[in-house]
Enzyme design. Sequence first.
Site, PDB file in Angstrom:
ATOM      1  N   GLN A   1      -6.846  85.411  17.879  1.00  0.00           N
ATOM      2  CA  GLN A   1      -5.427  85.061  17.822  1.00  0.00           C
ATOM      3  C   GLN A   1      -5.322  83.622  17.291  1.00  0.00           C
ATOM      4  O   GLN A   1      -6.308  82.890  17.277  1.00  0.00           O
ATOM      5  CB  GLN A   1      -4.815  85.123  19.227  1.00  0.00           C
ATOM      6  CG  GLN A   1      -5.012  86.455  19.922  1.00  0.00           C
ATOM      7  CD  GLN A   1      -4.519  86.434  21.357  1.00  0.00           C
ATOM      8  OE1 GLN A   1      -3.469  86.970  21.657  1.00  0.00           O
ATOM      9  NE2 GLN A   1      -5.278  85.830  22.256  1.00  0.00           N
TER      10      GLN A   1
ATOM     11  N   HIS B   1       5.452  82.213  36.100  1.00  0.00           N
ATOM     12  CA  HIS B   1       4.241  82.554  36.857  1.00  0.00           C
ATOM     13  C   HIS B   1       4.538  82.878  38.323  1.00  0.00           C
ATOM     14  O   HIS B   1       3.925  83.768  38.902  1.00  0.00           O
ATOM     15  CB  HIS B   1       3.206  81.422  36.747  1.00  0.00           C
ATOM     16  CG  HIS B   1       2.599  81.341  35.373  1.00  0.00           C
ATOM     17  ND1 HIS B   1       2.641  80.216  34.589  1.00  0.00           N
ATOM     18  CD2 HIS B   1       1.965  82.285  34.630  1.00  0.00           C
ATOM     19  CE1 HIS B   1       2.054  80.461  33.421  1.00  0.00           C
ATOM     20  NE2 HIS B   1       1.639  81.700  33.421  1.00  0.00           N
TER      21      HIS B   1
ATOM     22  N   ASP C   1      -0.309  89.947  32.607  1.00  0.00           N
ATOM     23  CA  ASP C   1       0.304  88.725  32.060  1.00  0.00           C
ATOM     24  C   ASP C   1      -0.087  88.634  30.587  1.00  0.00           C
ATOM     25  O   ASP C   1      -0.922  87.829  30.189  1.00  0.00           O
ATOM     26  CB  ASP C   1      -0.210  87.514  32.863  1.00  0.00           C
ATOM     27  CG  ASP C   1       0.369  86.213  32.344  1.00  0.00           C
ATOM     28  OD1 ASP C   1       1.328  86.251  31.554  1.00  0.00           O
ATOM     29  OD2 ASP C   1      -0.157  85.149  32.725  1.00  0.00           O
ATOM     30  N   SER C   2       0.530  89.486  29.802  1.00  0.00           N
ATOM     31  CA  SER C   2       0.118  89.633  28.399  1.00  0.00           C
ATOM     32  C   SER C   2       0.969  88.794  27.460  1.00  0.00           C
ATOM     33  O   SER C   2       2.029  88.295  27.828  1.00  0.00           O
ATOM     34  CB  SER C   2       0.256  91.096  27.992  1.00  0.00           C
ATOM     35  OG  SER C   2       1.624  91.437  27.969  1.00  0.00           O
TER      36      SER C   2
ATOM     37  N   ASP D   1       3.105  89.032  23.682  1.00  0.00           N
ATOM     38  CA  ASP D   1       3.963  90.095  23.131  1.00  0.00           C
ATOM     39  C   ASP D   1       3.081  91.192  22.539  1.00  0.00           C
ATOM     40  O   ASP D   1       2.023  90.891  21.990  1.00  0.00           O
ATOM     41  CB  ASP D   1       4.860  89.544  22.011  1.00  0.00           C
ATOM     42  CG  ASP D   1       5.900  88.574  22.549  1.00  0.00           C
ATOM     43  OD1 ASP D   1       5.619  87.900  23.537  1.00  0.00           O
ATOM     44  OD2 ASP D   1       6.990  88.496  21.965  1.00  0.00           O
TER      45      ASP D   1
HETATM   46  N1  SPD Z   1       7.313  86.024  24.370  1.00  0.00           N
HETATM   47  C1  SPD Z   1       6.467  85.448  25.335  1.00  0.00           C
HETATM   48  C2  SPD Z   1       5.906  86.414  26.317  1.00  0.00           C
HETATM   49  C3  SPD Z   1       4.801  85.782  27.025  1.00  0.00           C
HETATM   50  C4  SPD Z   1       4.403  86.416  28.278  1.00  0.00           C
HETATM   51  N2  SPD Z   1       3.138  85.930  28.747  1.00  0.00           N
HETATM   52  C5  SPD Z   1       3.038  84.529  28.896  1.00  0.00           C
HETATM   53  C6  SPD Z   1       1.694  84.108  29.336  1.00  0.00           C
HETATM   54  C7  SPD Z   1       1.786  82.993  30.308  1.00  0.00           C
HETATM   55  N3  SPD Z   1       0.750  83.053  31.261  1.00  0.00           N
END
Ligand code: SPD
Length: 269
Positions: A28, A59, A151-152, A154
């Site tokens: 990435q 969080h 906790d991904s 997009d």
């Molecule tokens: N568009 C942002 C979505 C991000 C979601 N995950 C954030 C990771 C933070 N730990």
Amino acid sequence: MEWFTERYNGSGLEIKVVRKIAEARSIQHIEVYETEFFGKMLVIDGKIQLTELDEVFYHEMIVHVPMMMHEAPRKVLVIGGGDGGTLREVLKHEVDEVVLVEIDRAVIDLSREYLKIDQGAFEDERVRIVIEDGLKYVERCEDRFDVIIVDSTDPVGVSDPLFDEKFFKNASKICDIICCQAQSPIVQKHLFIKLWKNAKAFEKRRVYLSYIPTYPLGYWAFIVAGQVDKFFEERFGKLKGKVKHYNPELHRAAFALPEWLKREIDVSG
Ligand code: SPD
């Protein structure tokens, strides 16, 4: 000084940046900025993942809501979350073991060196870090977890499989509760609905919302599924003083959904 712009579906968010602190190109594109108002900011593949100013909004809500819905969450799986914010919050509970499965080691390395929001969580002896694709980890997993937190990023790159039906089917076999960040129900409605439908692998599903200023339009959805009927509010006493954002009032309010969203959920099945 320059502006960082994130655009989505005919709208956009601009953040004034002072400088770029670090950058890596792994699987990435990872960037860390110093901003004028929001503190340090983590960006992956052009999308804001967190800023120091509002990361607790996200969080604390992705962690404490599902953790407080489980009677005794001792064993937790975090998928993604390489910046360490989710890990930091999970460790505020009486957990025995937390496995963090992150596909991209560079996210952990840059976050540890430049963001430091983990506050030592990566060094905690209860934590095991696995560098692997979350989909594959869950597919071959023989362990069982009380709570899984997804906790991904997009779902446009490496996170895409975490929004699939197959992922939820496998996850439903190894946990009591799963909680996923579920995008903007306004400008990313198609992604939110895809997750909602796929989470059907769990018998019960619920949506909750939180305000996260630096995410698309600020209005953010989460999906929690599995054993999601209870709220062990009495345990908040042990969290109080350790959290900045989450509390029982916010927990209950987060599940109050507007009519248009209830309708979207109903019609999509
Ligand atoms: N568009 C942002 C979505 C991000 C979601 N995950 C954030 C990771 C933070 N730990």
